[in-house]
Structures are given as C-alpha cells and as structure tokens.
Scaffold this motif. Structure first.
Motif, PDB file in Angstrom:
ATOM      1  N   GLU A 141      -7.214  -9.325  -1.694  1.00 14.57           N
ATOM      2  CA  GLU A 141      -6.181  -8.853  -0.781  1.00 14.57           C
ATOM      3  C   GLU A 141      -4.783  -9.192  -1.312  1.00 14.57           C
ATOM      4  O   GLU A 141      -3.858  -8.367  -1.252  1.00 14.57           O
ATOM      5  CB  GLU A 141      -6.385  -9.480   0.597  1.00 14.57           C
ATOM      6  CG  GLU A 141      -5.429  -8.980   1.660  1.00 14.57           C
ATOM      7  CD  GLU A 141      -5.570  -7.501   1.933  1.00 14.57           C
ATOM      8  OE1 GLU A 141      -4.560  -6.869   2.304  1.00 14.57           O
ATOM      9  OE2 GLU A 141      -6.701  -6.961   1.762  1.00 14.57           O
ATOM     10  N   LYS A 144      -4.018  -6.984  -4.333  1.00 11.43           N
ATOM     11  CA  LYS A 144      -3.769  -5.598  -3.921  1.00 11.43           C
ATOM     12  C   LYS A 144      -2.351  -5.463  -3.377  1.00 11.43           C
ATOM     13  O   LYS A 144      -1.640  -4.493  -3.675  1.00 11.43           O
ATOM     14  CB  LYS A 144      -4.796  -5.179  -2.874  1.00 11.43           C
ATOM     15  CG  LYS A 144      -4.696  -3.704  -2.495  1.00 11.43           C
ATOM     16  CD  LYS A 144      -5.737  -3.301  -1.488  1.00 11.43           C
ATOM     17  CE  LYS A 144      -5.398  -3.807  -0.111  1.00 11.43           C
ATOM     18  NZ  LYS A 144      -6.272  -3.227   0.942  1.00 11.43           N
ATOM     19  N   TYR A 149      -4.112  -3.892  -8.879  1.00  4.21           N
ATOM     20  CA  TYR A 149      -5.364  -3.294  -8.408  1.00  4.21           C
ATOM     21  C   TYR A 149      -6.549  -3.597  -9.329  1.00  4.21           C
ATOM     22  O   TYR A 149      -7.685  -3.702  -8.873  1.00  4.21           O
ATOM     23  CB  TYR A 149      -5.183  -1.790  -8.254  1.00  4.21           C
ATOM     24  CG  TYR A 149      -4.217  -1.414  -7.158  1.00  4.21           C
ATOM     25  CD1 TYR A 149      -4.574  -1.520  -5.824  1.00  4.21           C
ATOM     26  CD2 TYR A 149      -2.928  -0.990  -7.464  1.00  4.21           C
ATOM     27  CE1 TYR A 149      -3.680  -1.197  -4.804  1.00  4.21           C
ATOM     28  CE2 TYR A 149      -2.018  -0.679  -6.458  1.00  4.21           C
ATOM     29  CZ  TYR A 149      -2.397  -0.783  -5.135  1.00  4.21           C
ATOM     30  OH  TYR A 149      -1.506  -0.475  -4.141  1.00  4.21           O
ATOM     31  N   GLU A 153      -9.824  -5.197  -7.866  1.00  5.20           N
ATOM     32  CA  GLU A 153     -11.122  -4.536  -8.029  1.00  5.20           C
ATOM     33  C   GLU A 153     -12.148  -5.512  -8.610  1.00  5.20           C
ATOM     34  O   GLU A 153     -13.301  -5.564  -8.165  1.00  5.20           O
ATOM     35  CB  GLU A 153     -10.963  -3.328  -8.959  1.00  5.20           C
ATOM     36  CG  GLU A 153     -12.273  -2.602  -9.235  1.00  5.20           C
ATOM     37  CD  GLU A 153     -12.115  -1.524 -10.288  1.00  5.20           C
ATOM     38  OE1 GLU A 153     -12.797  -0.488 -10.181  1.00  5.20           O
ATOM     39  OE2 GLU A 153     -11.334  -1.730 -11.238  1.00  5.20           O
ATOM     40  N   LYS A 172     -14.053  -2.523   1.907  1.00  2.00           N
ATOM     41  CA  LYS A 172     -12.743  -2.929   1.392  1.00  2.00           C
ATOM     42  C   LYS A 172     -12.452  -2.287   0.042  1.00  2.00           C
ATOM     43  O   LYS A 172     -11.337  -1.806  -0.214  1.00  2.00           O
ATOM     44  CB  LYS A 172     -12.690  -4.462   1.257  1.00  2.00           C
ATOM     45  CG  LYS A 172     -12.611  -5.216   2.579  1.00  2.00           C
ATOM     46  CD  LYS A 172     -12.566  -6.710   2.339  1.00  2.00           C
ATOM     47  CE  LYS A 172     -12.481  -7.484   3.651  1.00  2.00           C
ATOM     48  NZ  LYS A 172     -11.211  -7.224   4.351  1.00  2.00           N
ATOM     49  N   GLU A 175     -11.871   1.509   0.462  1.00  2.00           N
ATOM     50  CA  GLU A 175     -10.553   1.763   1.045  1.00  2.00           C
ATOM     51  C   GLU A 175      -9.460   1.625  -0.011  1.00  2.00           C
ATOM     52  O   GLU A 175      -8.488   2.398  -0.030  1.00  2.00           O
ATOM     53  CB  GLU A 175     -10.306   0.794   2.203  1.00  2.00           C
ATOM     54  CG  GLU A 175     -11.123   1.123   3.453  1.00  2.00           C
ATOM     55  CD  GLU A 175     -10.946   0.068   4.539  1.00  2.00           C
ATOM     56  OE1 GLU A 175     -10.282  -0.966   4.263  1.00  2.00           O
ATOM     57  OE2 GLU A 175     -11.486   0.266   5.646  1.00  2.00           O
ATOM     58  N   MET A 176      -9.611   0.643  -0.897  1.00  2.00           N
ATOM     59  CA  MET A 176      -8.629   0.469  -1.961  1.00  2.00           C
ATOM     60  C   MET A 176      -8.664   1.652  -2.928  1.00  2.00           C
ATOM     61  O   MET A 176      -7.623   2.140  -3.377  1.00  2.00           O
ATOM     62  CB  MET A 176      -8.892  -0.833  -2.722  1.00  2.00           C
ATOM     63  CG  MET A 176      -7.780  -1.178  -3.710  1.00  2.00           C
ATOM     64  SD  MET A 176      -8.075  -2.727  -4.581  1.00  2.00           S
ATOM     65  CE  MET A 176      -9.347  -2.197  -5.740  1.00  2.00           C
ATOM     66  N   GLU A 179      -6.840   4.519  -1.300  1.00  2.00           N
ATOM     67  CA  GLU A 179      -5.389   4.348  -1.325  1.00  2.00           C
ATOM     68  C   GLU A 179      -4.821   4.760  -2.677  1.00  2.00           C
ATOM     69  O   GLU A 179      -3.706   5.270  -2.762  1.00  2.00           O
ATOM     70  CB  GLU A 179      -5.027   2.893  -1.025  1.00  2.00           C
ATOM     71  CG  GLU A 179      -5.304   2.472   0.413  1.00  2.00           C
ATOM     72  CD  GLU A 179      -5.067   0.987   0.626  1.00  2.00           C
ATOM     73  OE1 GLU A 179      -4.537   0.336  -0.311  1.00  2.00           O
ATOM     74  OE2 GLU A 179      -5.405   0.468   1.709  1.00  2.00           O
ATOM     75  N   ASN A 180      -5.596   4.553  -3.736  1.00  2.00           N
ATOM     76  CA  ASN A 180      -5.141   4.872  -5.085  1.00  2.00           C
ATOM     77  C   ASN A 180      -5.655   6.231  -5.563  1.00  2.00           C
ATOM     78  O   ASN A 180      -5.484   6.569  -6.739  1.00  2.00           O
ATOM     79  CB  ASN A 180      -5.604   3.779  -6.059  1.00  2.00           C
ATOM     80  CG  ASN A 180      -4.830   2.493  -5.894  1.00  2.00           C
ATOM     81  OD1 ASN A 180      -3.742   2.343  -6.416  1.00  2.00           O
ATOM     82  ND2 ASN A 180      -5.399   1.563  -5.138  1.00  2.00           N
TER      83      ASN A 180
END
Length: 470
Positions: A141, A144, A149, A153, A172, A175-176, A179-180
């Motif tokens: 978190e 991020k 990232y 990851e 999680k 979702e990341m 976002e990317n």
C-alpha cells in the motif's frame, strides 16, 4: 503512539499506520552524537597513550617512548576501548538488521525512487518475518501510494505465494492492475491461479485472445475465417495489417477472403473494457484457373440431329450461349445434353469453380443440315394452324380469347425418336405487362409427315417422350 504523518493513533505492536501506511521510525538511521563520541574517544586514546615520540633528525625515524608500567595500562585501556567499540558496533549492527530499521529503509528508498535498494530492504524484512503477510500488504500500500508499482506488485505476489487462497490479496492486486490499465497483468495473474474459487470470483476479468479456425499460409481456394472467444467478448479486426482498435470492424459473421493477400489482426474486448492480446495471421489466396469445358461432338457439319454433351468437373458449373457471345455466370446453365441447333450455330461455354473463378472459353461451330421433306418454318406453320383449329388462338398472329398479349412460336432444334426426325417447336406467351410464360413441353412435328404433331417432354438426361398425336 500517534502517526507522525496523519496523527492517527497506532495500535501497539504495529510498525505502520493503518490509515496512511506511514512507517514508524523506531531507531534513528544515523546517530551523529554516537559517531562523534566514538571519534573523540579514539583520538584521545591515541594522543594520550601513544602520543609521545621524538624525531631523530639524523636517522629520520620516529620512536615512541613508553615505560613498562604504562604498557600494561595501555593494553588494558586498549582492551576496554575494543570492548566498548564491540558493544557499540554490535548494537549498531543489530539495529541496521532489525525489522523496524529495514521497514523504515524500504519506505525511505521507495520515496527516493531507489527501487533496487527498496527491494533489497523489503527482502531482508521477509527473511526476518517469514510467517506474517501483514508487512507485505502494508508495504504494498505504501509503495503504491508513492508510485512504486513494481515493488507493490512484488509485495502482493509474495503475499499470494504465502496465502494462495486469500481472495482479498488477489482483489488488492487486481485493483492495482486496473488503476494502471494493466490488462495483461490481470490475465496473467488469473491464468496462473490454480484455485478455482478465486478464478470463479474474478471470472469477469478473464480474457482470452480471439481464436481463428484456419492457420496462416497460402491457399488455392477462397477462405472462410471463423473467429471465436471463450466468453462474451466483442472481437474487433482488420484485414489490411493495420492495428485493430475499438473503431475497427466488429466481427459478426464468418469472413470470406477472395483472391489476394491479407493480414488478419484481431483483439477481444470484454464488458469491463479490458483488451486482450492481439492475434495476427497472414493469408494468401491464389485461386487456380479451372479447366475449360470439354465438349462433344467436335465442330463440323451434320445431317442428323445430335445432342451436345459437356463434361462438367465435380464442384464446377458450366454456362453457355448459342449466338457466339462470350458466356458468363449469368448465361444459360448447362444441366443436360443440348440439342444441336438447326442451320449454323456457334456454341461457347465456360467453367466456373466453387470460388467463382472462370476458365478459358471453349468454342464449337456446328452446321446441321437435315435431309428431310419439310423444314423448320413449315413445322411452325403447322403448329400455328393446329392452335387456331383447337381454339387456343383465334388468329394466326397468336392472339387468344380473354388474354392480353400473344403467343410466339420458334423452331431451333430437332430430335430423333425411333428412327424418325422431329422438329421441336417452342411456344411462349408474351403478356401485355411484359412478362413471359414458358411451357414445360414443346411441340414435336414429324419432318416427313407434317400433320403428325404431338407434345414432347424432356427429362434430366435430355431424352424426349411424346404424348399421343393430335
């Protein structure tokens, strides 16, 4: 204890803020007072215990004057210094290899975009704490939020390796990826997942590239490409080698490739807007020219009626004309033997294969001169008189009672039945609105006895059968 960054109360035993993820600096990274004290202590010992020396100008050597009693003191003092240094260094070594220190350094390096150093500190943390996933998730978190990232990851993938059935960690990471806009990352993650429950939970994210029914290569026939996907994705494609986008052609039905060169590129897009990997296939369609029709008999002059036979290769179609014009697939289709035309005629025919490719044209010229008592025009006149006599027409111009239009009669052919030659007279009715009615029979008129007239029907093999004469 409160978070230095956001002021939120931090639970006892936690190494990071649950709200913002800020790490707790438990032990300072660098202690200038400690370093200064160590330096001054060492300097004092050197000058006080080893500092008296004289320079010999002739020999240019330095000698240290030490009394025997003081030597023992020096050794004792040195031992104490070494002991103190050992304690200090041991404490420092323990500090820099502590869980808290490495946590802080990992965050610090990430904040300074020192990715390699941050990963190294993170890996040391994992070595010191192999049983808990809290640190992996917390660091993910933090990384991020700082835009790191790749490290985030890595943290979440490590957590998944430790808890492969933890759906929250998968969520999680996905979702990341979202976002990317990292579609490939999501697809790869779920493809590698062996837990069917997790795969089912994220079924909407699964995305496969389009599949095509034919391998790329050179083909001698027209192609029909069928594209499909495993789910309900929409397929977009191009055939000219350009990159497929959401503005490209939408696949709705099989694609037909005519002769030429094609580069198929296609993608699949699901309801979440995720785009699959692209497929690319190259096709070359080189259609072979079909063989020209083989026609029997050969060109020449004939005294008796003959049927013309055309050899049609399997899967192909032959079209023909009798006026010497160039035939096409709009001309008359060959379905059975063709009676040779009276007088001189030119037969031209062409083959079309299943790909719509046309052959060269075959041309035959025939002359049919019958040695009979009557000829074709006399046969037509005999049929016209018969139709008037039977009331089918009320005059020799072809008019009929109650019908707007008129009959026409033509004689182009002759046939031989039981050794007798018959002229074949074709009847058609031309309506006033321009339409034409054809009949399924012809009038057969005996070439030696013009009063013998009957209806003739032809079968699929070109053989005529007669009704009883009028």
């Amino acid at each position: 204890m409160q978070c230095e960054k956001c002021g939120t109360e931090i639970e006892e035993g936690k190494l990071y803020c649950a709200k913002c993820g800020h790490g707790i600096q438990i032990v300072p990274d660098y202690n200038p007072e400690l370093e200064e004290r160590i330096a001054k202590t060492l300097e004092k010992i050197v000058h006080e215990e080893f500092g008296s020396y004289r320079e010999n100008e002739n020999q240019k050597q330095k000698k240290i004057q030490v009394e025997p009693k003081r030597a023992i003191g020096i050794l004792a003092g040195t031992a104490i210094v070494i002991l103190v240094l050992g304690i200090l260094l041991g404490t420092h070594f323990k500090h820099i290899n502590s869980y808290e220190y490495q946590f802080t350094k990992a965050v610090e390096y990430a904040h300074k975009n020192k990715t390699e150093e941050s990963i190294e500190a993170y890996e040391k943390i994992l070595e010191m704490n192999k049983n808990s996933n809290d640190i992996c998730i917390a660091l993910a978190e933090i990384f991020k939020q700082q835009g790191q990232y790749d490290i985030a990851e890595k943290c979440l993938k490590t957590a998944i390796e430790r808890e492969p059935s933890n759906i929250d960690i998968y969520r999680k990471l996905i979702e990341m990826y979202e976002e990317n806009e990292d579609t490939e990352g999501i697809v790869s993650l779920l493809k590698e997942c062996e837990n069917e429950d997790i795969r089912e939970a994220f079924r909407e994210y699964e995305l496969s590239e389009p599949q095509v029914n034919l391998e790329e290569g050179v083909y001698k026939d027209r192609l029909t490409l069928v594209l499909k996907v495993n789910g309900k994705e929409t397929i977009y494609y191009t055939l000219d080698g350009s990159e497929p986008t959401l503005n490209s052609l939408v696949y709705r039905r099989p694609i037909t490739l005519e002769e030429g060169e094609y580069t198929l590129r296609a993608i699949a897009v699901n309801s979440k807007g995720m785009i699959s990997q692209e497929i690319q296939k190259k096709y070359t369609v080189q259609l072979e020219i079909p063989s020209a029709p083989s026609v029997f008999p050969d060109s020449g002059t004939y005294q008796e009626p003959n049927d013309i036979l055309i050899e049609v290769p399997m899967g192909n179609t032959v079209y023909y004309t009798f006026d010497g014009s160039i035939p096409s697939n709009k001309s008359r289709k060959y379905t059975r033997p063709i009676p040779m035309r009276l007088g001189t005629s030119v037969l031209t025919c062409i083959t079309y294969d299943s790909n719509g490719k046309a052959s060269d044209i075959t041309r035959k010229e025939y002359t049919l001169n019958l040695n009979t008592t009557y000829e074709g025009p006399e046969a037509i006149a005999a049929v016209r008189n018969l139709m008037v006599n039977t009331g089918e027409m009320y005059d020799l111009d072809g008019h009929a009672i109650g019908m707007e239009g008129n009959y026409t009669l033509n004689c182009y052919e002759a046939t031989m039945v039981n050794g007798n030659i018959y002229f074949l007279v074709v009847k058609r009715f031309h309506h006033a609105d321009g339409t034409i009615t054809d009949y399924d029979y012809k009038y057969a008129v005996n070439a030696e006895n013009i009063g013998e007239i009957t209806k003739a029907y032809v079968n699929s093999e070109g053989i005529y059968s007669f009704e009883a004469p009028y």
